[in-house]
Design a protein around this motif. Structure first.
Motif, PDB file in Angstrom:
ATOM      1  N   GLY A   9       5.192   0.327  -0.603  1.00 25.87           N
ATOM      2  CA  GLY A   9       4.187   1.425  -1.109  1.00 25.87           C
ATOM      3  C   GLY A   9       4.110   2.617   0.157  1.00 25.87           C
ATOM      4  O   GLY A   9       3.982   3.562  -0.174  1.00 25.87           O
ATOM      5  N   GLY A  10       4.279   2.023   1.214  1.00 20.76           N
ATOM      6  CA  GLY A  10       4.215   3.029   2.465  1.00 20.76           C
ATOM      7  C   GLY A  10       5.298   3.812   2.391  1.00 20.76           C
ATOM      8  O   GLY A  10       5.082   5.162   2.750  1.00 20.76           O
ATOM      9  N   VAL A  11       6.560   3.278   2.342  1.00 16.95           N
ATOM     10  CA  VAL A  11       7.852   4.234   2.108  1.00 16.95           C
ATOM     11  C   VAL A  11       7.722   5.170   1.076  1.00 16.95           C
ATOM     12  O   VAL A  11       8.010   6.385   1.322  1.00 16.95           O
ATOM     13  CB  VAL A  11       8.997   3.152   1.952  1.00 16.95           C
ATOM     14  N   ALA A  12       7.225   4.745  -0.008  1.00 15.89           N
ATOM     15  CA  ALA A  12       7.074   5.547  -1.167  1.00 15.89           C
ATOM     16  C   ALA A  12       6.204   6.922  -0.846  1.00 15.89           C
ATOM     17  O   ALA A  12       6.323   7.965  -1.231  1.00 15.89           O
ATOM     18  CB  ALA A  12       6.627   4.813  -2.445  1.00 15.89           C
ATOM     19  N   ILE A  13       4.898   6.379  -0.193  1.00 18.19           N
ATOM     20  CA  ILE A  13       4.075   7.599   0.131  1.00 18.19           C
ATOM     21  C   ILE A  13       4.785   8.441   1.351  1.00 18.19           C
ATOM     22  O   ILE A  13       4.542   9.703   1.238  1.00 18.19           O
ATOM     23  CB  ILE A  13       2.607   6.875   0.811  1.00 18.19           C
ATOM     24  N   GLY A  14       5.440   7.628   1.993  1.00 13.69           N
ATOM     25  CA  GLY A  14       5.925   8.702   3.085  1.00 13.69           C
ATOM     26  C   GLY A  14       6.972   9.381   2.694  1.00 13.69           C
ATOM     27  O   GLY A  14       7.087  10.654   3.105  1.00 13.69           O
ATOM     28  N   MET A  15       7.864   9.105   1.848  1.00 11.96           N
ATOM     29  CA  MET A  15       8.825  10.051   1.350  1.00 11.96           C
ATOM     30  C   MET A  15       8.222  11.146   0.403  1.00 11.96           C
ATOM     31  O   MET A  15       8.582  12.327   0.487  1.00 11.96           O
ATOM     32  CB  MET A  15       9.759   9.131   0.085  1.00 11.96           C
ATOM     33  N   SER A  16       7.182  10.949  -0.283  1.00 12.27           N
ATOM     34  CA  SER A  16       6.366  11.811  -0.997  1.00 12.27           C
ATOM     35  C   SER A  16       5.935  13.019  -0.175  1.00 12.27           C
ATOM     36  O   SER A  16       6.130  14.267  -0.389  1.00 12.27           O
ATOM     37  CB  SER A  16       5.258  11.036  -1.871  1.00 12.27           C
ATOM     38  N   PHE A  17       5.138  12.481   0.989  1.00 11.54           N
ATOM     39  CA  PHE A  17       4.797  13.461   2.125  1.00 11.54           C
ATOM     40  C   PHE A  17       5.879  14.458   2.573  1.00 11.54           C
ATOM     41  O   PHE A  17       6.016  15.587   2.817  1.00 11.54           O
ATOM     42  CB  PHE A  17       4.039  12.954   3.448  1.00 11.54           C
ATOM     43  N   LEU A  32       5.118   1.815  10.042  1.00 14.09           N
ATOM     44  CA  LEU A  32       4.368   1.113  11.156  1.00 14.09           C
ATOM     45  C   LEU A  32       2.827   0.872  10.949  1.00 14.09           C
ATOM     46  O   LEU A  32       2.022   0.317  11.422  1.00 14.09           O
ATOM     47  CB  LEU A  32       4.307   2.291  12.173  1.00 14.09           C
ATOM     48  N   GLY A  33       2.131   1.801  10.186  1.00 15.38           N
ATOM     49  CA  GLY A  33       0.812   1.686   9.619  1.00 15.38           C
ATOM     50  C   GLY A  33       0.692   0.663   8.804  1.00 15.38           C
ATOM     51  O   GLY A  33      -0.285  -0.153   8.971  1.00 15.38           O
ATOM     52  N   GLY A  34       1.570   0.060   7.978  1.00 12.42           N
ATOM     53  CA  GLY A  34       1.351  -0.910   7.073  1.00 12.42           C
ATOM     54  C   GLY A  34       1.577  -2.391   7.952  1.00 12.42           C
ATOM     55  O   GLY A  34       0.756  -3.264   7.686  1.00 12.42           O
ATOM     56  N   VAL A  35       2.664  -2.157   8.744  1.00  9.57           N
ATOM     57  CA  VAL A  35       2.704  -3.381   9.508  1.00  9.57           C
ATOM     58  C   VAL A  35       1.558  -3.685  10.733  1.00  9.57           C
ATOM     59  O   VAL A  35       1.064  -4.625  10.779  1.00  9.57           O
ATOM     60  CB  VAL A  35       4.182  -3.178  10.409  1.00  9.57           C
ATOM     61  N   GLN A  36       1.336  -2.511  11.208  1.00  9.64           N
ATOM     62  CA  GLN A  36      -0.045  -2.685  11.901  1.00  9.64           C
ATOM     63  C   GLN A  36      -1.130  -3.299  11.407  1.00  9.64           C
ATOM     64  O   GLN A  36      -2.068  -4.235  11.882  1.00  9.64           O
ATOM     65  CB  GLN A  36      -0.408  -1.067  12.658  1.00  9.64           C
TER      66      GLN A  36
END
Length: 460
Positions: A104-112, A154-158
């Motif tokens: 989910g984080g990768v998907a959001i990051g790519m969208s941004f 990084l945010g998800g792992v943290q």
């Protein structure tokens, strides 16, 4: 651990000191990570200052949007991941939480990334950049957009590591990535070394974020307690309900940062009429708000933890006392900072640039802006209590009221009426909403506690 048994007891000085110690113990680790990120960001801005006043103005203006994404990923998305992990700790769903946060984080990051690439030019044009300064800002944002997917990793792992009780590795990985970014920025951008300019600053951010994300994944795979076991059919473990749970917690904070970014964009548009020095000076002044915001967010995190414990113990009335303790500690940090900025108005801008016009513009804006810093910090802490009570949208309401109902209408009103002296009247309008927002946050916290007690049938 901060437990309901050692929370506030106003009649006992010993207990009061214990509360301060416990609050600091839960606040200082977050504060240390936030401060490292802040120092790195300020030093990178210092490097930008060595590239010339135009480049500094371009990066200071463009960085508002990079800062928004960084705050969403490393703060809001991290908090959502932490909560989703903590409530499923010890269950078979833990691996699904991790994978859902990562995918989910990768998907959001790519969208941004896509949005920034498409919108960067109109955003910076609206902010008032022109000519070569505009092109530098656009290229900086386009290049930096490649860092957004690993930032959300990084945010998800943290968040996951904090949720399973491993905050130290989480902080080490994120802090290491930030420090690496600074070292690479010096190597890539500084004129005495590779001399890649603003492109080097962007490249340093991208490379450090990808390396940090890779290290985080290797750590998860290496550590047996949280080993990352990915099957070939990755979507079998991606749980939409878990991802929705992460977003439910993180999106209110994301809305706050979007509102802040929009407010900054409108302020940039108004100040651009007074010249590039005032536009660049505003970018420097925004760093003062970042300083206070970073410190206040750590004290907010401590309050959220303590308030959550009090909610579980059916002692919600004591949240106000804990909130007051955090605000007192925060004030001890902010007030000396404010006094220094007021006493030496040109000292802090000179840390970033030697351009006299830019220094004078930043000092002129800053002497008014610092008057609202304490209220901004107090508002942030008070609003965080609303999250613990399960009313995060009320926190968003405070920011909407401050920025969209008070600050921007006041600034545009000043500009429309051409109140004199300009631009000083604009600078005053910038901060008039801060004390009113603080009063609103205090009122909402008290009324929300009463509403929570009424809705749950619990009376302290």
């Amino acid at each position: 651990m901060l437990t309901p048994q050692n929370l506030v007891a106003p009649q006992s000085k010993a207990n009061a000191l214990s509360v301060y110690r416990e609050l600091l113990r839960n606040t200082l680790p977050v504060l240390s990570t936030n401060m490292i990120g802040l120092v790195v960001g300020l030093l990178e801005l210092k490097i930008a200052g060595t590239l010339g006043s135009n480049t500094l103005a371009a990066i200071a203006t463009a960085f508002v949007w990079v800062s928004m994404v960084q705050s969403f990923s490393l703060a809001a998305y991290c908090i959502g991941s932490t909560r989703a992990t903590a409530i499923r700790k010890g269950t078979a769903a833990l691996s699904s939480v991790l994978l859902s946060a990562l995918v989910g984080g990768v998907a959001i990051g790519m969208s941004f990334s896509v949005l920034i690439v498409i919108l960067c030019r109109p955003l910076l044009l609206t902010a008032g950049l022109q000519g070569s300064t505009l092109e530098e800002g656009v290229q900086f944002l386009i290049l930096t957009a490649a860092s957004f997917p690993p930032l959300f990793v990084l945010g998800g792992v943290q968040g996951f590591l904090r949720g399973v009780g491993l905050p130290n590795p989480a902080s080490f990985i994120v802090n290491g990535s930030l420090v690496l970014g600074l070292a690479l920025a010096v190597i890539f951008a500084h004129p005495a070394l590779l001399g890649l300019g603003y492109q080097g600053l962007a490249a340093a951010t991208v490379v450090s974020c990808w390396i940090g994300a890779l290290v985080a994944l290797i750590y998860l795979r290496w550590d047996r307690a949280v080993a990352l076991h990915l099957s070939w059919n990755i979507w079998n473990r991606f749980d939409r309900s878990i991802f929705a749970d992460i977003l439910r917690i993180s999106y209110p904070a994301a809305l706050v940062w979007i509102i802040v970014a929009v407010t900054a964009l409108c302020s940039q548009h108004l100040l651009a009429a007074f010249g590039l020095s005032y536009l660049g000076g505003f970018g420097l002044v925004m760093r003062l708000e970042t300083v206070v915001g970073v410190v206040a967010s750590a004290f907010s995190a401590g309050l959220i933890y303590a308030a959550t414990e009090l909610v579980r113990a059916n002692r919600t009335a004591e949240i106000v006392s804990i909130k007051r303790s955090q605000q007192q500690l925060l004030s001890m940090i902010i007030m000396p900072f404010v006094i220094v900025c007021l006493a030496f108005p040109t000292w802090w801008p000179r840390l970033f640039t030697d351009d006299l016009d830019l220094v004078q513009a930043a000092a002129r804006n800053g002497q008014y802006f610092v008057g609202g810093l304490l209220f901004m910090g107090l508002t942030q802490v008070a609003s965080s209590g609303l999250i613990a009570l399960g009313y995060p949208l009320r926190m968003v309401g405070v920011i909407v009221t401050k920025n969209l109902v008070l600050t921007l209408p006041l600034m545009y009103g000043v500009e429309y009426l051409r109140l004199q002296p300009l631009p000083d009247a604009l600078f005053v309008a910038q901060v008039l909403g801060a004390p009113l927002a603080w009063l609103l946050a205090e009122y909402l916290l008290r009324t929300t506690i009463a509403l929570y007690q009424e809705s749950t049938g619990r009376k302290d």
